[in-house]
Design an enzyme around this catalytic site. Structure first.
Site, PDB file in Angstrom:
ATOM      1  N   TRP A  66     -21.765  17.930  12.001  1.00 23.02           N
ATOM      2  CA  TRP A  66     -21.947  18.137  13.289  1.00 23.02           C
ATOM      3  C   TRP A  66     -20.827  17.547  14.030  1.00 23.02           C
ATOM      4  O   TRP A  66     -20.239  17.941  15.158  1.00 23.02           O
ATOM      5  CB  TRP A  66     -23.289  17.706  13.959  1.00 23.02           C
ATOM      6  CG  TRP A  66     -24.076  18.576  13.242  1.00 23.02           C
ATOM      7  CD1 TRP A  66     -25.406  18.398  12.519  1.00 23.02           C
ATOM      8  CD2 TRP A  66     -24.269  19.956  13.638  1.00 23.02           C
ATOM      9  NE1 TRP A  66     -25.831  19.410  12.149  1.00 23.02           N
ATOM     10  CE2 TRP A  66     -25.431  20.615  13.077  1.00 23.02           C
ATOM     11  CE3 TRP A  66     -23.724  20.933  14.435  1.00 23.02           C
ATOM     12  CZ2 TRP A  66     -25.897  21.629  13.141  1.00 23.02           C
ATOM     13  CZ3 TRP A  66     -24.140  22.267  14.512  1.00 23.02           C
ATOM     14  CH2 TRP A  66     -25.139  22.663  13.945  1.00 23.02           C
ATOM     15  N   ASP A  73     -24.311  12.510  20.700  1.00 21.72           N
ATOM     16  CA  ASP A  73     -24.963  13.713  19.996  1.00 21.72           C
ATOM     17  C   ASP A  73     -26.290  13.366  19.525  1.00 21.72           C
ATOM     18  O   ASP A  73     -26.170  12.678  18.337  1.00 21.72           O
ATOM     19  CB  ASP A  73     -24.123  14.483  19.262  1.00 21.72           C
ATOM     20  CG  ASP A  73     -24.888  15.885  18.639  1.00 21.72           C
ATOM     21  OD1 ASP A  73     -26.142  15.832  19.105  1.00 21.72           O
ATOM     22  OD2 ASP A  73     -24.266  16.523  18.039  1.00 21.72           O
ATOM     23  N   LYS A  82     -35.173  20.221  17.151  1.00 19.48           N
ATOM     24  CA  LYS A  82     -35.103  19.053  16.186  1.00 19.48           C
ATOM     25  C   LYS A  82     -36.472  18.365  16.383  1.00 19.48           C
ATOM     26  O   LYS A  82     -37.057  18.081  15.409  1.00 19.48           O
ATOM     27  CB  LYS A  82     -33.970  18.270  16.008  1.00 19.48           C
ATOM     28  CG  LYS A  82     -32.612  19.062  16.052  1.00 19.48           C
ATOM     29  CD  LYS A  82     -32.397  19.970  14.951  1.00 19.48           C
ATOM     30  CE  LYS A  82     -31.390  20.705  15.252  1.00 19.48           C
ATOM     31  NZ  LYS A  82     -29.977  20.365  14.928  1.00 19.48           N
TER      32      LYS A  82
HETATM   33  C1  LIG Z   1     -28.860  20.960  15.412  1.00 16.90           C
HETATM   34  C2  LIG Z   1     -27.606  20.371  15.761  1.00 16.90           C
HETATM   35  C3  LIG Z   1     -26.654  20.784  16.509  1.00 16.90           C
HETATM   36  C4  LIG Z   1     -26.349  22.057  17.110  1.00 16.90           C
HETATM   37  O1  LIG Z   1     -27.544  22.532  17.793  1.00 16.90           O
HETATM   38  P1  LIG Z   1     -27.831  23.936  18.732  1.00 16.90           P
HETATM   39  O2  LIG Z   1     -28.937  23.554  19.482  1.00 16.90           O
HETATM   40  O3  LIG Z   1     -27.897  24.794  17.376  1.00 16.90           O
HETATM   41  O4  LIG Z   1     -26.451  24.291  19.125  1.00 16.90           O
HETATM   42  C5  LIG Z   1     -25.427  19.702  17.315  1.00 16.90           C
HETATM   43  N1  LIG Z   1     -25.534  18.400  16.662  1.00 16.90           N
HETATM   44  C6  LIG Z   1     -26.656  18.059  15.854  1.00 16.90           C
HETATM   45  C7  LIG Z   1     -26.485  16.621  15.485  1.00 16.90           C
HETATM   46  C8  LIG Z   1     -27.697  18.847  15.283  1.00 16.90           C
HETATM   47  O5  LIG Z   1     -28.615  18.433  14.412  1.00 16.90           O
END
Ligand SMILES: *Cc1c(COP(=O)(O)O)cnc(C)c1O
Length: 360
Positions: free
Chosen positions: A102, A172, A196
């Site tokens: 990521w 993030d 998530k």
């Molecule tokens: C799933 C995830 C993303 C991407 O998320 P989207 O909603 O599909 O754009 C980015 N960073 C992390 C840490 C993630 O787990």
């Protein structure tokens, strides 16, 4: 009806209580005669839903008053772009910490907007640890420092908050926001896709310090401008109304669990059960440095990858789904977000012990 024991990395399991409430309210939300999906986002009913969701989120995370909460779309991936568009504020570079899949994507997107300094990386050991603060080569003139608080694929989590001095810290937190208390004041900006640990896909949460808003690149696309989104209370266009409603129910559920400190204790108990088993096993392995192991996403491998399919089949027969690892790393991954119970993790560990006994 039998509900699966769902270890999906995302979209992921939601609390059954939340789904039950949503089902009961599906055709008629609180006597309005409408489903939340059918309501005007500008109507009194939906405004009350959105306001309650923000209020509960602020209460759970103790978000200081000088932070805006935005309910956006486009996933965490769009934030890979919105962060540089809005936070560069005329500066030429930003610092990024590279910890896996990521972080790599965030770095790639930022490169379209500025010079990206990779100030720390765990690539030397296949992204199996969180680089120590002492090894970060931070730049004083960076516009911000970006890191991935939990690498969902690699299963690496920062259990400490980086100190970046006066340079705003951007995180993030897509896969660990709401899994534990967060000292929001230490951050310039936090973002997370909801699917998530918060709610349905389609909603992205951004928590941003208000002095960082309004310094976007000249004439930014309106949708990508935090200022326009903030000035319009996240209703510049139609927001993801149903996703906001479900997230709001999840926040109420979290409050009933005792808030984030209580949820953190549950998450520690769940993760410890699984990691203790992995460490004692001679058949299953987790590659991540002990201090940096994720409480949310637990990747593991079998001693013989030829047994992967059989392992997954046996899990399925016991009601457990979505244990297959990410295509980039193989093996298995158990995502044990807030909505996955301790008893679900026990069921998994019991099955793993049984599988090891018969195949180890
Ligand atoms: C799933 C995830 C993303 C991407 O998320 P989207 O909603 O599909 O754009 C980015 N960073 C992390 C840490 C993630 O787990």
């Amino acid at each position: 009806m039998a509900r699966a024991i769902n270890f999906s990395a995302g979209p992921a399991a939601l609390p059954e209580e939340v789904l039950t409430i949503a089902a009961a309210e599906m055709l008629d939300w609180h006597g309005s005669g409408q489903s939340v999906m059918e309501m005007s986002h500008r109507g009194r009913e939906f405004i009350s839903i959105a306001e309650a969701a923000e209020r509960d989120l602020r209460e759970l995370l103790a978000i200081p008053a000088n932070y805006k909460v935005l309910f956006l779309q486009g996933g965490a991936t769009l934030q890979f772009e919105m962060v540089p568009i809005n936070l560069l504020a005329g500066k030429a570079s930003a610092d990024y910490v590279h910890t896996g899949e990521w972080a790599k994507k965030a770095i790639k997107e930022a490169r379209a907007f500025c010079q990206v300094n990779v100030v720390a990386s765990s690539e030397d050991r296949q992204f199996t640890y969180a680089p120590a603060q002492a090894d970060w080569k931070l730049n004083k003139d960076a516009a911000y420092v970006h890191y991935t608080a939990n690498e969902t694929i690699g299963g690496v989590e920062f259990h400490w908050v980086p100190d970046t001095g006066d340079v705003p810290l951007v995180a993030d937190m897509s896969s660990n926001l709401m899994s534990k208390p967060v000292d929001v004041a230490k951050y310039g900006l936090i973002y997370a896709g909801a699917q998530k640990n918060i709610g349905p896909a389609g909603l992205t949460i951004v928590i941003v310090r208000d002095d960082l808003i309004g310094k976007a690149v000249p004439t930014p696309p309106a949708m990508l401008d935090y200022k326009i989104q903030a000035d319009n209370e996240s209703m510049f266009n139609t927001p993801p109304t149903y996703a906001i409603y479900i997230a709001g129910l999840v926040f109420q559920w979290l409050k009933k669990q005792g808030g984030l400190a209580a949820i953190e204790q549950q998450n520690i108990a769940k993760a410890s059960l699984l990691y203790d088993f992995l460490d004692a096993s001679r058949f299953f392995k987790n590659p991540v440095a002990k201090a940096d192991r994720s409480r949310m996403n637990v990747p593991f491998t079998l001693a013989d990858a030829a047994l992967d399919e059989e392992f997954l089949k046996g899990a399925k027969a016991r009601g457990m789904v979505q244990l297959k690892g990410h295509r980039s790393v193989g093996g298995m991954r158990a995502s044990i977000y807030n909505a996955v119970s301790l008893s679900a993790v026990k069921t998994l560990v019991d099955y793993m012990a049984e599988f090891e006994n018969s195949h180890g």
